[in-house]
Design an enzyme around this catalytic site. Structure first.
Site, PDB file in Angstrom:
ATOM      1  N   SER A   1      45.757  55.263  -3.079  1.00  0.00           N
ATOM      2  CA  SER A   1      44.550  54.444  -3.209  1.00  0.00           C
ATOM      3  C   SER A   1      44.595  53.152  -2.414  1.00  0.00           C
ATOM      4  O   SER A   1      43.575  52.446  -2.351  1.00  0.00           O
ATOM      5  CB  SER A   1      44.270  54.147  -4.680  1.00  0.00           C
ATOM      6  OG  SER A   1      43.782  55.299  -5.312  1.00  0.00           O
TER       7      SER A   1
ATOM      8  N   GLY B   1      45.387  42.525  -3.402  1.00  0.00           N
ATOM      9  CA  GLY B   1      46.136  43.700  -2.967  1.00  0.00           C
ATOM     10  C   GLY B   1      45.598  44.957  -3.613  1.00  0.00           C
ATOM     11  O   GLY B   1      44.474  45.005  -4.102  1.00  0.00           O
ATOM     12  N   HIS B   2      46.452  45.993  -3.637  1.00  0.00           N
ATOM     13  CA  HIS B   2      46.069  47.284  -4.223  1.00  0.00           C
ATOM     14  C   HIS B   2      47.331  48.109  -4.395  1.00  0.00           C
ATOM     15  O   HIS B   2      48.340  47.870  -3.716  1.00  0.00           O
ATOM     16  CB  HIS B   2      45.078  48.027  -3.330  1.00  0.00           C
ATOM     17  CG  HIS B   2      44.074  48.847  -4.071  1.00  0.00           C
ATOM     18  ND1 HIS B   2      44.401  50.028  -4.708  1.00  0.00           N
ATOM     19  CD2 HIS B   2      42.749  48.656  -4.299  1.00  0.00           C
ATOM     20  CE1 HIS B   2      43.304  50.531  -5.286  1.00  0.00           C
ATOM     21  NE2 HIS B   2      42.292  49.722  -5.058  1.00  0.00           N
ATOM     22  N   ASP B   3      47.271  49.071  -5.307  1.00  0.00           N
ATOM     23  CA  ASP B   3      48.344  50.048  -5.488  1.00  0.00           C
ATOM     24  C   ASP B   3      47.807  51.426  -5.162  1.00  0.00           C
ATOM     25  O   ASP B   3      46.593  51.644  -5.157  1.00  0.00           O
ATOM     26  CB  ASP B   3      48.864  50.042  -6.922  1.00  0.00           C
ATOM     27  CG  ASP B   3      49.505  48.731  -7.319  1.00  0.00           C
ATOM     28  OD1 ASP B   3      49.897  47.969  -6.415  1.00  0.00           O
ATOM     29  OD2 ASP B   3      49.612  48.467  -8.536  1.00  0.00           O
ATOM     30  N   GLY B   4      48.722  52.367  -4.922  1.00  0.00           N
ATOM     31  CA  GLY B   4      48.313  53.735  -4.654  1.00  0.00           C
ATOM     32  C   GLY B   4      49.306  54.733  -5.210  1.00  0.00           C
ATOM     33  O   GLY B   4      50.521  54.513  -5.110  1.00  0.00           O
TER      34      GLY B   4
END
Length: 424
Positions: A56, A274-277
């Site tokens: 993601s 930010g973001h995680d995936g």
């Protein structure tokens, strides 16, 4: 200055992570550190330029292209989807902004494989006619993969080419990225990681999500390329993506607001984004501190990636910015009752909450298309009471080695993993 290679090695061993790459960019200087192996079968060593799935973390790339189209005057974020894509079988009130902020109400975990052809997004969008509307558009937050496939299809129609081609033309080529791909036949030309289960470190058999999920989660890249993309978001052109749009009440990992796709974090009073995936036992993490001009990414090919990320992020951000990753929520001693016992269900997931000896247990079952790539299709989670002590707030965790994460009940749904799951 810490020896980041040594620290990555020590923490990855402790977390039982198979392979990882740590990327740090601080005020013009870049550090890339590899660890472990890419594939337990071939024993291929991880290198600095190895490719890992971003999951993601692909979503901000798709959102960046939408922001470009808006800057070109070709769309407005308040445009409805049916105005731009008349064939889309979705609520006629849903806007581009709703999709960027996960507030559309679409039950978004649809993982149907619609083939490898260039029409896969078009075919996926047609399937949304059979997907539930969980709530009125704009009235709540619930993480929605399907919304980003819709955005990807919108990009295709406006650019008159596939999402993959637009990604190359709009971001990959202008940024000079040489280790960023979307298709498995492209990844084969590089050292590419495969996922490994958290439970025993064995290699998983399915490598990638369906191509139809591309705009939501199929970018595969090196740490250096991901840092280059992140640096783009230190420029004024994309600053609006960091403006808070929707509060995130759960607050896990310091996540307090959602911008235009970017998650906005509060770490000790500092604002990060930010973001995680997460894909098939590959976990990716990206955090950006604009004030410190600091970017950190961690790419892993293990379901234990979170166990590595949190202590490592604390060390990196303490060194360069004087802040650490927030502590995870903790359970408290409090009585529970049976008001939340029952079945909760959304696309691809069924949750059954049971009471056992005065404690709540949540049984997770992957369903439908998710079964074809779920690492752990059936799992049992202990639910422990948490603050505020009102009987609706709980925490759970994957195992005793993993951090706690929040679970919140409402009269008609449970909010877990950032998603609204209705009570049935």
């Amino acid at each position: 200055m810490p020896d980041w290679s040594a620290r990555l090695n020590e923490l990855a061993v402790a977390a039982e992570v198979t392979g990882a790459v740590l990327g740090i960019w601080h005020d013009g200087e870049t550090t890339i550190v590899p660890y472990g192996i890419l594939n337990s079968t071939t024993q291929t060593p991880t290198t600095a330029d190895s490719l890992f799935q971003l999951g993601s973390v692909s979503k901000p790339w798709t959102a960046s292209m939408i922001v470009q189209l808006a800057a070109e005057g070709r769309i407005d974020l308040d445009d409805t989807i049916v105005k731009l894509l008349p064939e889309a079988p979705v609520d006629n009130r849903i806007t581009v902004h709703h999709l960027l902020t996960h507030t559309s109400g679409i039950d978004g975990d649809l993982f149907t494989d619609t083939g490898r052809g260039d029409d896969c997004l078009e075919r996926y969008v047609a399937l949304l006619a059979d997907v539930d509307q969980l709530f009125e558009p704009g009235t709540a937050y619930s993480y929605c993969n399907a919304g980003f496939v819709l955005l990807g299809r919108l990009i295709e129609v406006l650019d008159n080419r596939t999402w993959d081609q637009s990604l190359k033309a709009r971001l990959i080529e202008p940024l000079g990225l040489t280790h960023t791909v979307t298709l498995p036949e492209e990844a084969l030309l590089h050292n590419a990681a495969v996922g490994h289960l958290a439970t025993d470190g064995s290699r998983v058999q399915t490598w990638q999500l369906p191509r139809s999920i591309g705009p939501a989660g199929t970018i595969t890249a090196s740490a250096a390329d991901l840092l280059e993309f992140a640096k783009l978001h230190l420029t004024e052109r994309y600053a609006a993506m960091q403006v808070p749009q929707v509060p995130f009440a759960a607050g896990i990992g310091g996540f307090v607001d959602l911008g235009l796709t970017w998650r906005i974090y509060d770490w000790g009073g500092r604002r990060l984004f930010g973001h995680d995936g997460t894909t098939i036992s590959q976990l990716a993490f990206l955090r950006i501190d604009p004030e410190a001009r600091l970017i950190m990414c961690l790419l892993t090919n293990s379901g234990n990636g979170t166990r590595l990320f949190e202590p490592l992020a604390s060390e990196v951000f303490t060194q360069y910015a004087g802040v650490a990753h927030p502590e995870a929520p903790q359970p408290i001693d409090a009585p529970v009752d049976d008001r939340h016992v029952g079945r909760y269900e959304r696309a691809s997931v069924r949750l059954d909450v049971e009471e056992r000896e005065g404690q709540l247990v949540m049984l997770y079952q992957a369903t439908g298309d998710r079964l074809s790539f779920s690492d752990d299709p059936v799992h049992e989670y202990e639910l422990r009471p948490a603050e505020p002590a009102d009987g609706n707030h709980f925490v759970t965790r994957e195992s005793t080695e993993h951090p706690w994460s929040p679970v919140t009940f409402a009269p008609n749904h449970v909010f877990v993993s950032g998603r609204v799951t209705p009570r049935r």
